[in-house]
Enzyme design. Structure first.
Site, PDB file in Angstrom:
ATOM      1  N   ALA A 150       5.762   4.666   8.567  1.00 30.02           N
ATOM      2  CA  ALA A 150       6.044   3.635   9.636  1.00 30.02           C
ATOM      3  C   ALA A 150       5.935   2.302   9.287  1.00 30.02           C
ATOM      4  O   ALA A 150       6.485   1.533   9.656  1.00 30.02           O
ATOM      5  CB  ALA A 150       4.997   3.837  10.523  1.00 30.02           C
ATOM      6  N   GLU A 172       0.948  -1.240   0.124  1.00 31.05           N
ATOM      7  CA  GLU A 172      -0.086   0.004  -0.157  1.00 31.05           C
ATOM      8  C   GLU A 172       1.008   1.204   0.086  1.00 31.05           C
ATOM      9  O   GLU A 172       1.953   1.303   0.723  1.00 31.05           O
ATOM     10  CB  GLU A 172      -0.928  -0.027   1.230  1.00 31.05           C
ATOM     11  N   THR A 219      11.099   3.177   0.638  1.00 29.83           N
ATOM     12  CA  THR A 219      11.127   4.386   0.321  1.00 29.83           C
ATOM     13  C   THR A 219      12.012   5.475   1.062  1.00 29.83           C
ATOM     14  O   THR A 219      12.346   4.926   2.184  1.00 29.83           O
ATOM     15  CB  THR A 219       9.618   4.920   0.716  1.00 29.83           C
ATOM     16  N   ASP A 220      12.567   6.716   0.555  1.00 31.09           N
ATOM     17  CA  ASP A 220      13.260   7.571   1.520  1.00 31.09           C
ATOM     18  C   ASP A 220      12.280   7.958   2.648  1.00 31.09           C
ATOM     19  O   ASP A 220      13.050   8.756   3.525  1.00 31.09           O
ATOM     20  CB  ASP A 220      13.810   8.711   0.752  1.00 31.09           C
ATOM     21  N   GLU A 221      10.966   7.822   2.623  1.00 33.49           N
ATOM     22  CA  GLU A 221      10.155   8.093   3.541  1.00 33.49           C
ATOM     23  C   GLU A 221      10.375   7.950   5.190  1.00 33.49           C
ATOM     24  O   GLU A 221       9.854   8.321   6.028  1.00 33.49           O
ATOM     25  CB  GLU A 221       8.668   8.372   3.260  1.00 33.49           C
ATOM     26  N   TYR A 240       2.059   5.137   6.629  1.00 32.37           N
ATOM     27  CA  TYR A 240       2.604   4.610   5.333  1.00 32.37           C
ATOM     28  C   TYR A 240       4.336   4.598   5.773  1.00 32.37           C
ATOM     29  O   TYR A 240       4.691   3.248   5.634  1.00 32.37           O
ATOM     30  CB  TYR A 240       2.534   5.526   4.036  1.00 32.37           C
ATOM     31  N   LYS A 281       6.573   0.810   6.301  1.00 33.85           N
ATOM     32  CA  LYS A 281       7.600   0.582   5.239  1.00 33.85           C
ATOM     33  C   LYS A 281       8.814   0.405   6.014  1.00 33.85           C
ATOM     34  O   LYS A 281       9.652  -0.544   5.881  1.00 33.85           O
ATOM     35  CB  LYS A 281       7.758   1.851   4.269  1.00 33.85           C
TER      36      LYS A 281
HETATM   37  P1  NAD Z   1       1.410   1.311  -6.429  1.00 35.65           P
HETATM   38  O1  NAD Z   1       0.470   1.695  -5.237  1.00 35.65           O
HETATM   39  O2  NAD Z   1       1.306   1.844  -7.876  1.00 35.65           O
HETATM   40  O3  NAD Z   1       1.423  -0.656  -6.403  1.00 35.65           O
HETATM   41  C1  NAD Z   1       1.595  -1.458  -5.543  1.00 35.65           C
HETATM   42  C2  NAD Z   1       0.980  -2.568  -6.353  1.00 35.65           C
HETATM   43  O4  NAD Z   1       1.037  -3.593  -5.378  1.00 35.65           O
HETATM   44  C3  NAD Z   1      -0.267  -2.707  -7.260  1.00 35.65           C
HETATM   45  O5  NAD Z   1      -0.276  -3.380  -8.282  1.00 35.65           O
HETATM   46  C4  NAD Z   1      -1.069  -3.639  -6.083  1.00 35.65           C
HETATM   47  O6  NAD Z   1      -2.106  -4.160  -6.696  1.00 35.65           O
HETATM   48  C5  NAD Z   1      -0.037  -4.600  -5.261  1.00 35.65           C
HETATM   49  N1  NAD Z   1      -0.482  -4.875  -4.118  1.00 35.65           N
HETATM   50  C6  NAD Z   1      -0.896  -4.000  -3.111  1.00 35.65           C
HETATM   51  N2  NAD Z   1      -1.308  -4.897  -1.897  1.00 35.65           N
HETATM   52  C7  NAD Z   1      -0.856  -6.187  -2.147  1.00 35.65           C
HETATM   53  C8  NAD Z   1      -1.067  -7.486  -1.629  1.00 35.65           C
HETATM   54  N3  NAD Z   1      -1.647  -7.379  -0.526  1.00 35.65           N
HETATM   55  N4  NAD Z   1      -0.623  -8.551  -2.210  1.00 35.65           N
HETATM   56  C9  NAD Z   1      -0.155  -8.298  -3.554  1.00 35.65           C
HETATM   57  N5  NAD Z   1      -0.052  -7.398  -4.423  1.00 35.65           N
HETATM   58  C10 NAD Z   1      -0.396  -6.213  -3.547  1.00 35.65           C
HETATM   59  O7  NAD Z   1       2.912   1.581  -5.806  1.00 35.65           O
HETATM   60  P2  NAD Z   1       4.282   1.871  -6.423  1.00 35.65           P
HETATM   61  O8  NAD Z   1       4.058   3.363  -6.212  1.00 35.65           O
HETATM   62  O9  NAD Z   1       4.321   1.531  -7.752  1.00 35.65           O
HETATM   63  O10 NAD Z   1       5.284   1.547  -5.231  1.00 35.65           O
HETATM   64  C11 NAD Z   1       5.858   0.250  -5.397  1.00 35.65           C
HETATM   65  C12 NAD Z   1       7.050   0.077  -4.401  1.00 35.65           C
HETATM   66  O11 NAD Z   1       7.754   1.162  -4.329  1.00 35.65           O
HETATM   67  C13 NAD Z   1       6.128   0.300  -2.942  1.00 35.65           C
HETATM   68  O12 NAD Z   1       6.683  -0.707  -2.140  1.00 35.65           O
HETATM   69  C14 NAD Z   1       6.637   1.698  -2.414  1.00 35.65           C
HETATM   70  O13 NAD Z   1       6.544   1.720  -1.181  1.00 35.65           O
HETATM   71  C15 NAD Z   1       7.965   1.724  -3.148  1.00 35.65           C
HETATM   72  N6  NAD Z   1       8.335   3.070  -3.571  1.00 35.65           N
HETATM   73  C16 NAD Z   1       7.389   3.987  -4.202  1.00 35.65           C
HETATM   74  C17 NAD Z   1       7.673   5.168  -4.454  1.00 35.65           C
HETATM   75  C18 NAD Z   1       6.690   6.100  -5.334  1.00 35.65           C
HETATM   76  O14 NAD Z   1       7.074   7.551  -5.545  1.00 35.65           O
HETATM   77  N7  NAD Z   1       5.867   5.845  -5.855  1.00 35.65           N
HETATM   78  C19 NAD Z   1       9.125   5.946  -4.009  1.00 35.65           C
HETATM   79  C20 NAD Z   1      10.014   5.108  -3.451  1.00 35.65           C
HETATM   80  C21 NAD Z   1       9.362   3.337  -3.198  1.00 35.65           C
HETATM   81  P1  TYD Z   2       2.256  12.611  -3.107  1.00 36.10           P
HETATM   82  O1  TYD Z   2       2.432  12.378  -4.434  1.00 36.10           O
HETATM   83  O2  TYD Z   2       1.133  12.129  -2.063  1.00 36.10           O
HETATM   84  O3  TYD Z   2       3.666  11.748  -2.302  1.00 36.10           O
HETATM   85  P2  TYD Z   2       4.357  11.865  -0.862  1.00 36.10           P
HETATM   86  O4  TYD Z   2       3.448  12.110  -0.121  1.00 36.10           O
HETATM   87  O5  TYD Z   2       4.788  10.268  -0.761  1.00 36.10           O
HETATM   88  O6  TYD Z   2       5.534  12.716  -0.987  1.00 36.10           O
HETATM   89  O7  TYD Z   2       2.693  14.109  -2.589  1.00 36.10           O
HETATM   90  C1  TYD Z   2       3.681  14.751  -2.846  1.00 36.10           C
HETATM   91  C2  TYD Z   2       3.650  16.379  -2.198  1.00 36.10           C
HETATM   92  O8  TYD Z   2       2.485  16.847  -2.780  1.00 36.10           O
HETATM   93  C3  TYD Z   2       3.390  16.227  -0.756  1.00 36.10           C
HETATM   94  O9  TYD Z   2       4.012  16.988  -0.179  1.00 36.10           O
HETATM   95  C4  TYD Z   2       1.922  16.355  -0.581  1.00 36.10           C
HETATM   96  C5  TYD Z   2       1.908  17.109  -1.755  1.00 36.10           C
HETATM   97  N1  TYD Z   2       0.148  17.115  -2.227  1.00 36.10           N
HETATM   98  C6  TYD Z   2      -0.436  18.081  -2.394  1.00 36.10           C
HETATM   99  O10 TYD Z   2      -0.323  19.400  -2.364  1.00 36.10           O
HETATM  100  N2  TYD Z   2      -1.740  18.007  -3.137  1.00 36.10           N
HETATM  101  C7  TYD Z   2      -2.325  16.821  -3.557  1.00 36.10           C
HETATM  102  O11 TYD Z   2      -3.478  16.842  -3.858  1.00 36.10           O
HETATM  103  C8  TYD Z   2      -1.469  15.648  -3.114  1.00 36.10           C
HETATM  104  C9  TYD Z   2      -1.740  14.262  -3.656  1.00 36.10           C
HETATM  105  C10 TYD Z   2      -0.381  15.793  -2.794  1.00 36.10           C
END
Ligand code: NAD
Ligand code: TYD
Length: 351
Positions: A159, A86, A132-134, A157, A161
């Site tokens: 916490a 998630e 993630t860097d978060e 989220y 990760k």
């Molecule tokens: P996303 O939400 O787009 O995709 C998550 C995928 O995981 C989906 O296909 C979903 O169906 C699947 N999934 C969720 N719960 C599941 C479960 N219980 N069992 C099997 N599959 C399940 O996420 P994303 O943005 O592609 O992120 C992918 C990974 O990279 C995550 O672990 C996230 O923490 C990490 N990450 C994301 C970002 C970002 O900016 N999006 C940055 C750094 C790290």
């Molecule tokens: P987001 O794309 O949700 O990524 P993350 O919270 O994981 O960094 O948000 C990026 C930044 O944009 C974050 O500072 C929250 C802000 N934001 C808005 O200002 N408005 C929005 O509708 C959303 C979704 C995010």
């Protein structure tokens, strides 16, 4: 070399780019996309490669121990690249438990399965956890997250990760499971579900809807093009040191409001609008609770050790991203209407 790799979360945003890269770059590998297809999983992301002979899809929840064991038995993987999670901070504020289940318990379930299945014979095996860097918390005006920065997560989220990262490292320390971890900054690019900042705002500009900027808009993120994250994952998977962590970032910090103004300018140019049209949609709204002020990654380790660096500037990557959304209105329509959730039935049950 031949490898069999389970990629979890391969139908999601980043996972789909990783699956495509591995399926096309390594035809000798067998790639199994294991995904539960939650609201964030969209098999339409992989339509172009779904008939490749080295690609397999398994619909399974990482919380379902039996289903995960069955998938391991069936495919006999040498490696796992774990992206299923998630992933949206705002959803985690509304439903923290969903994040504990999938991100923490789901990860431990996978770790246990890999450990039992490989029966402590770890030669040629690898468990790669994508994070993630978060997890590092928030920075002030200066400084960067390095691999040594102490964990200090603030949202449910981050916490969850952080907890999953700790479990992955605990399995290395306790059982010798050959893990590697990477922590990446904010990604953007094609196939991004329109709930995160960049795809949401592109979609809202297209539909002339308000652009909700949280708080004062001065929050800062370090943005990385998703395909550059996928190439970093490829390098870490193949060449990263077992037990190590690699920070991945874009060397690319933007305050939210500056990013939104750039996005509005590019979209006005591409849509043929008068300058300032999309800016007028910007609306400041109530801040996100516990909002981290600034993230910035020091990616010098992966740069020096593995020779990785981003391939595009932010302006190029953002422009390509907007072009993709403007050219893929059907994808966007299916995602916003929910129609994409029927694709699995249509594609996989007709066979
Ligand atoms: P996303 O939400 O787009 O995709 C998550 C995928 O995981 C989906 O296909 C979903 O169906 C699947 N999934 C969720 N719960 C599941 C479960 N219980 N069992 C099997 N599959 C399940 O996420 P994303 O943005 O592609 O992120 C992918 C990974 O990279 C995550 O672990 C996230 O923490 C990490 N990450 C994301 C970002 C970002 O900016 N999006 C940055 C750094 C790290
Ligand atoms: P987001 O794309 O949700 O990524 P993350 O919270 O994981 O960094 O948000 C990026 C930044 O944009 C974050 O500072 C929250 C802000 N934001 C808005 O200002 N408005 C929005 O509708 C959303 C979704 C995010």
């Amino acid at each position: 070399m031949s490898k069999t790799i389970i990629i979890t979360g391969g139908a999601g945003f980043i996972g789909s780019h990783v699956v495509r890269l591995f399926v096309t770059k390594y035809p000798g590998y067998k790639i199994i996309n294991l995904d539960a297809l939650t609201y964030a999983g969209n098999l339409e992301n992989l339509r172009d490669i779904e008939d490749s002979p080295n690609y397999y899809f398994e619909k399974a929840d990482i919380l379902d121990k039996d289903a995960i064991e069955r998938t391991f038995q069936l495919h006999q993987p040498d490696a796992v690249i774990h992206l299923a999670a998630e992933s949206h901070v705002d959803r985690s504020i509304l439903s923290p438990l969903d994040f504990v289940y999938t991100n923490v318990i789901g990860t431990v379930n996978l770790l246990n399965t890999a450990k039992h299945f490989w029966k402590d014979d770890y030669s040629g095996k690898r468990f790669y956890h994508v994070s993630t860097d978060e997890v590092y918390g928030a920075l002030g005006e200066t400084g960067f997250f390095t691999e040594e920065t102490k964990y200090d997560p603030h949202s449910p989220y981050s916490a969850s990760k952080a907890s999953s990262d700790h479990f992955v490292r605990a399995y290395y320390d306790t059982y010798g499971l050959p893990v590697v971890v990477s922590n990446c900054s904010n990604n953007y690019g094609p196939n991004h579900f329109p709930e995160k900042l960049i795809p949401l705002f592109i979609n809202n500009v297209i539909h002339k809807k308000p652009l909700p900027v949280y708080g004062d808009g001065l929050y800062t993120r370090d943005w990385l093009f998703v395909k550059d994250h996928a190439t970093a994952i490829d390098l870490v998977f193949h060449n990263g040191k077992t037990g190590d962590t690699y920070n991945i970032g874009g060397f690319n910090e933007w305050r939210n409001i500056d990013l939104v103004k750039l996005l509005c300018k590019l979209m006005d140019e591409k849509l043929g609008n008068n300058a300032g049209t999309s800016d007028s949609l910007i609306t400041y709204v109530k801040d996100r609770p516990g909002h981290d002020r600034r993230y910035a990654i020091d990616a010098s380790k992966i740069n020096k050790e593995l020779g990785w660096k981003p391939s595009v500037t932010f302006e190029e990557g953002l422009s390509q991203t907007i072009d993709w959304y403007l050219a893929n209105t059907e994808w966007l329509k299916h995602v916003t209407s929910g129609a994409y959730q029927h694709y699995y039935e249509e594609q996989y049950h007709k066979r």
